[in-house]
Design a protein around this motif. Sequence first.
Motif, short mmCIF file in Angstrom:
data_model
loop_
_atom_site.label_atom_id
_atom_site.label_comp_id
_atom_site.label_asym_id
_atom_site.label_seq_id
_atom_site.Cartn_x
_atom_site.Cartn_y
_atom_site.Cartn_z
N GLY A 92 21.87 109.17 -16.76
CA GLY A 92 22.81 108.42 -15.93
C GLY A 92 24.00 107.95 -16.75
O GLY A 92 24.12 108.28 -17.93
N GLY A 93 24.85 107.18 -16.12
CA GLY A 93 26.08 106.71 -16.78
C GLY A 93 25.79 105.92 -18.03
O GLY A 93 24.78 105.23 -18.12
N VAL A 94 26.69 106.03 -19.00
CA VAL A 94 26.49 105.29 -20.23
C VAL A 94 27.10 103.90 -20.11
O VAL A 94 27.77 103.58 -19.13
CB VAL A 94 27.04 106.07 -21.45
CG1 VAL A 94 26.29 107.37 -21.60
CG2 VAL A 94 28.54 106.31 -21.31
N SER A 109 24.00 112.07 -22.38
CA SER A 109 23.25 111.68 -21.19
C SER A 109 23.51 112.75 -20.13
O SER A 109 24.19 113.74 -20.39
CB SER A 109 23.71 110.30 -20.71
OG SER A 109 22.90 109.85 -19.65
N ARG A 128 33.28 100.32 -18.59
CA ARG A 128 31.90 100.46 -19.06
C ARG A 128 31.82 100.97 -20.50
O ARG A 128 30.72 101.12 -21.04
CB ARG A 128 31.08 101.36 -18.12
CG ARG A 128 31.43 102.81 -18.19
CD ARG A 128 30.52 103.61 -17.26
NE ARG A 128 30.61 105.02 -17.62
CZ ARG A 128 30.17 106.04 -16.90
NH1 ARG A 128 29.59 105.81 -15.73
NH2 ARG A 128 30.27 107.27 -17.30
N SER A 129 32.97 101.24 -21.10
CA SER A 129 32.94 101.72 -22.49
C SER A 129 33.60 100.72 -23.44
O SER A 129 33.72 100.99 -24.63
CB SER A 129 33.62 103.09 -22.60
OG SER A 129 34.99 103.00 -22.26
N PRO A 163 30.27 102.42 -28.52
CA PRO A 163 30.05 102.68 -27.10
C PRO A 163 29.79 104.16 -26.81
O PRO A 163 29.73 104.97 -27.73
CB PRO A 163 31.38 102.24 -26.47
CG PRO A 163 32.40 102.51 -27.53
CD PRO A 163 31.70 102.28 -28.85
N GLY A 164 29.68 104.49 -25.53
CA GLY A 164 29.35 105.86 -25.15
C GLY A 164 27.85 106.07 -25.29
O GLY A 164 27.09 105.11 -25.39
N GLY A 165 27.43 107.31 -25.32
CA GLY A 165 26.02 107.61 -25.49
C GLY A 165 25.89 108.66 -26.57
O GLY A 165 26.12 109.85 -26.33
N ALA A 169 29.66 111.93 -23.80
CA ALA A 169 28.22 111.77 -23.59
C ALA A 169 27.75 112.41 -22.29
O ALA A 169 26.60 112.82 -22.16
CB ALA A 169 27.86 110.28 -23.59
N MET A 170 28.65 112.49 -21.32
CA MET A 170 28.25 112.90 -19.97
C MET A 170 28.75 114.30 -19.59
O MET A 170 28.41 114.80 -18.51
CB MET A 170 28.83 111.91 -18.94
CG MET A 170 28.52 110.45 -19.17
SD MET A 170 26.80 110.05 -18.84
CE MET A 170 26.68 110.47 -17.10
N THR A 208 26.96 117.50 -17.66
CA THR A 208 26.62 117.56 -16.23
C THR A 208 27.54 116.69 -15.36
O THR A 208 27.29 116.53 -14.18
CB THR A 208 25.19 117.03 -16.00
OG1 THR A 208 25.08 115.72 -16.57
CG2 THR A 208 24.16 117.93 -16.63
N GLU A 234 37.37 104.77 -26.77
CA GLU A 234 36.14 104.35 -26.10
C GLU A 234 35.82 105.24 -24.90
O GLU A 234 34.68 105.68 -24.73
CB GLU A 234 36.26 102.88 -25.67
CG GLU A 234 36.27 101.93 -26.87
CD GLU A 234 36.37 100.46 -26.52
OE1 GLU A 234 35.89 99.62 -27.30
OE2 GLU A 234 36.94 100.13 -25.46
N CYS A 235 36.82 105.52 -24.08
CA CYS A 235 36.59 106.37 -22.92
C CYS A 235 36.17 107.77 -23.34
O CYS A 235 35.35 108.41 -22.69
CB CYS A 235 37.84 106.45 -22.04
SG CYS A 235 38.16 104.92 -21.15
N ALA A 236 36.76 108.24 -24.43
CA ALA A 236 36.42 109.59 -24.90
C ALA A 236 34.95 109.68 -25.29
O ALA A 236 34.29 110.70 -25.04
CB ALA A 236 37.31 109.98 -26.08
N LEU A 237 34.41 108.62 -25.87
CA LEU A 237 32.98 108.62 -26.23
C LEU A 237 32.13 108.67 -24.96
O LEU A 237 31.07 109.31 -24.93
CB LEU A 237 32.64 107.37 -27.05
CG LEU A 237 33.21 107.36 -28.48
CD1 LEU A 237 33.04 105.98 -29.11
CD2 LEU A 237 32.53 108.42 -29.34
N ASP A 238 32.58 107.98 -23.92
CA ASP A 238 31.88 107.97 -22.63
C ASP A 238 31.88 109.38 -22.03
O ASP A 238 30.83 109.92 -21.66
CB ASP A 238 32.59 106.97 -21.71
CG ASP A 238 31.85 106.68 -20.43
OD1 ASP A 238 31.44 107.64 -19.76
OD2 ASP A 238 31.69 105.49 -20.09
N VAL A 239 33.05 109.99 -21.99
CA VAL A 239 33.18 111.34 -21.40
C VAL A 239 32.35 112.34 -22.20
O VAL A 239 31.63 113.17 -21.62
CB VAL A 239 34.66 111.77 -21.36
CG1 VAL A 239 34.79 113.21 -20.85
CG2 VAL A 239 35.47 110.82 -20.46
#
Lengths: 418, 418
Positions: free
Chosen positions: A12-14, A75, A298-299, A69-71, B173-174, B177, B166-171
């Motif tokens: 799911g979302g990080v 994920s 969220r990041s 941050p991030g995953g 990770a996901m 999918t 920060e957003c780049a780390l989020d993207v």
Amino acid sequence: MPSGTLLYAQSGGVTAVINATASAVIQTARAHKVRVLAGRNGILGVLREELIDTSKEPAGVIRSLAHTPGGAFGSCRVKLKSLDQDRAKYERLLEVFRAHDVRWFLYNGGNDSADTALKVSQLAAEFDYPLTCVGVPKTVDNDLAVTDCCPGFGSVAKFTAVSVRECALDVAAMADTSTKVFVYEAMGRHAGWIAAAAGLAGNGEDAAPHLILFPERPYDEADFFAKVKATVERVGYCVVVASEGIQTADGKFVADAGGGEDSFGHTQLGGVASFLAGRVKDALGYKVHWALPDYLQRSARHLASKTDLDQAQAVGRKAVEFALKGMNSVMPVIVRTSDMPYRWKVEAAPLSQIANHEKKMPDDFIRADGYGITAPARRYLEPLIRGEAPPPYGRDGLPKYVSLKQTLVEKKLPPLAE
Amino acid sequence: MPSGTLLYAQSGGVTAVINATASAVIQTARAHKVRVLAGRNGILGVLREELIDTSKEPAGVIRSLAHTPGGAFGSCRVKLKSLDQDRAKYERLLEVFRAHDVRWFLYNGGNDSADTALKVSQLAAEFDYPLTCVGVPKTVDNDLAVTDCCPGFGSVAKFTAVSVRECALDVAAMADTSTKVFVYEAMGRHAGWIAAAAGLAGNGEDAAPHLILFPERPYDEADFFAKVKATVERVGYCVVVASEGIQTADGKFVADAGGGEDSFGHTQLGGVASFLAGRVKDALGYKVHWALPDYLQRSARHLASKTDLDQAQAVGRKAVEFALKGMNSVMPVIVRTSDMPYRWKVEAAPLSQIANHEKKMPDDFIRADGYGITAPARRYLEPLIRGEAPPPYGRDGLPKYVSLKQTLVEKKLPPLAE
């Protein structure tokens, strides 16, 4: 030293602090001399037998995950269905576990992930495979049952409250000759938890945010316009926080009204804030601005809540301890023992009480007029954004975020038929 | 103790550190025992004779302005035209100055404000009214001439670089999918300074942001799509930063293409990011997300650059010193004396060299392919985001931002005919 492998995966979302949980999991397991593998991109990596060997990551990097941050392990958005419908996939998971001597499975996520962890545990029992499954709570949506709050939520709540307060000061300074209505779009498709957190930005009738739109209340355009107009006339400007999930009385998402196709057949991406801003501009003639923070909220590890960080690390540690004790099909949850002073502890709760349940925002958290939060909501929310936990910054002015080598262990099975 | 009043006013968009400049102005004037009045909502307050008596604000509050975003004295979007066209207004300003014994006029703003300060100075000379006019630099757009950089820019640059990282780390990770293309919209209608700062978030071909769209380069959709596709295929995802001011080769703003009216005649507010995201989704089929930080980027005092804060305070102090020395029609500007180590000082520059000029981004700051920044750009930008200067936080988890009493002095003139 316990024999066997601990497998960690997240789905799911990080969030701003999910890596802090992973960091605590790995550090606690290392302290117990337990080997940790991590699914690359969540459950998908387990199905594909793409397992990251966390022993290849230096201790300093694992510690630094706590402020990144991030995953870092990746994920995915993949939901396994029922044991009957997705039986092949569940059995594949067990095969991978068996091939890598996985005795403890920690699954970090929301409601769906708790459900998956529970089902894996049931299947393992059916096959007499010795496995301890522990769910780990995480979601910015704050909608997990049983736990008082969800790691990840406190930080998005803090980002939202701080950002709304900052933007409100900007709008206030310029309102005489510029923007009079500012709309901030908060995440929350099903529940208004994040929008509610914006309410912490101010208190009192004239303090921003002046109007919060919750998915728990039907969106009534005429009433909203009247409220915006009255606020601008009284205060000089109006700061609106809209949950992305607001719906009209007939159950239609307002966000969808803003989207669709233009006259060339091009996709017009929707969005609650841009739609509301456009409607306010048309109906009331005010200059409008709107913001869609999207993934920023969220990041934003740079603005994480210390309380949230502490809880994210605590559930990671406890998840490992519960697993090693053989406490099967549980999740470490946050228990609030006191509001003032705020006190909390971590306890084990059965996954069966969490899987596929959804925690709604209590009705008495929303003000009678539907556009703000109440004292009980403040009492609940305020401790969750308390405390700062900034990351270390480099000489270059940027946070020192880390990334992993993601060294995969050798595969032992034939590839998954996808 | 000098006789007379110092009048401070600010105009145009506010920044994360404009209050820090105001704070330095007032503190420096107090140290010289000079009385400071401030125009409420900028030049408009001067025209209306709405003058805030800063002596009514406690020293602690004035100090705390240095960590409070927004514009505590208010600002406005009002541009005075030429002396001929707006003569009545300029003369009104002089009347107000005379009525309140204003001998020093500090005007904080961008190009337009520098021009206004210059014209007021010329009119005062024409009327033999003894007045010293000093411009004070401020703009997130970083487009003021002569000064090496503009107070306010460093903080929006830091917010942009950190948020994109920060957003780049989020993207990342996901992406397997979920979202493959993320578009971040940066302020900058005429110049790509803020978008360029996003380039600091990463370095190297595969580091985010992968593509930056500058208003200085024509937007070519086919080429952009090809670059997005190549990036997703190579890296797994693509982070795009788009300046709000990008235009096609025929000079049309891309942002306007996303707006217009829907089939019901409702206003559809435009936006570069949502438009680009929609087009990428249609053309390439990727899952997209986009963010429009809007006022968040220029009000994020919680993430201010220490360098920027230091400079904002330094120009405030110097403006008062220049004024009290009778240095007329000048502006304190930032002079960079060394890149490595970064060193700067404040000097006086004639307003005539600044008024109505616009500093463009140097051509060699943009990479040859048009989608990124060069080493010279990094050398220029990097020191500006260096250092952290977080505000103090309260027990409630929110920054301790202050507001002013804004006590107005008694009016002495008949009202302005507006």
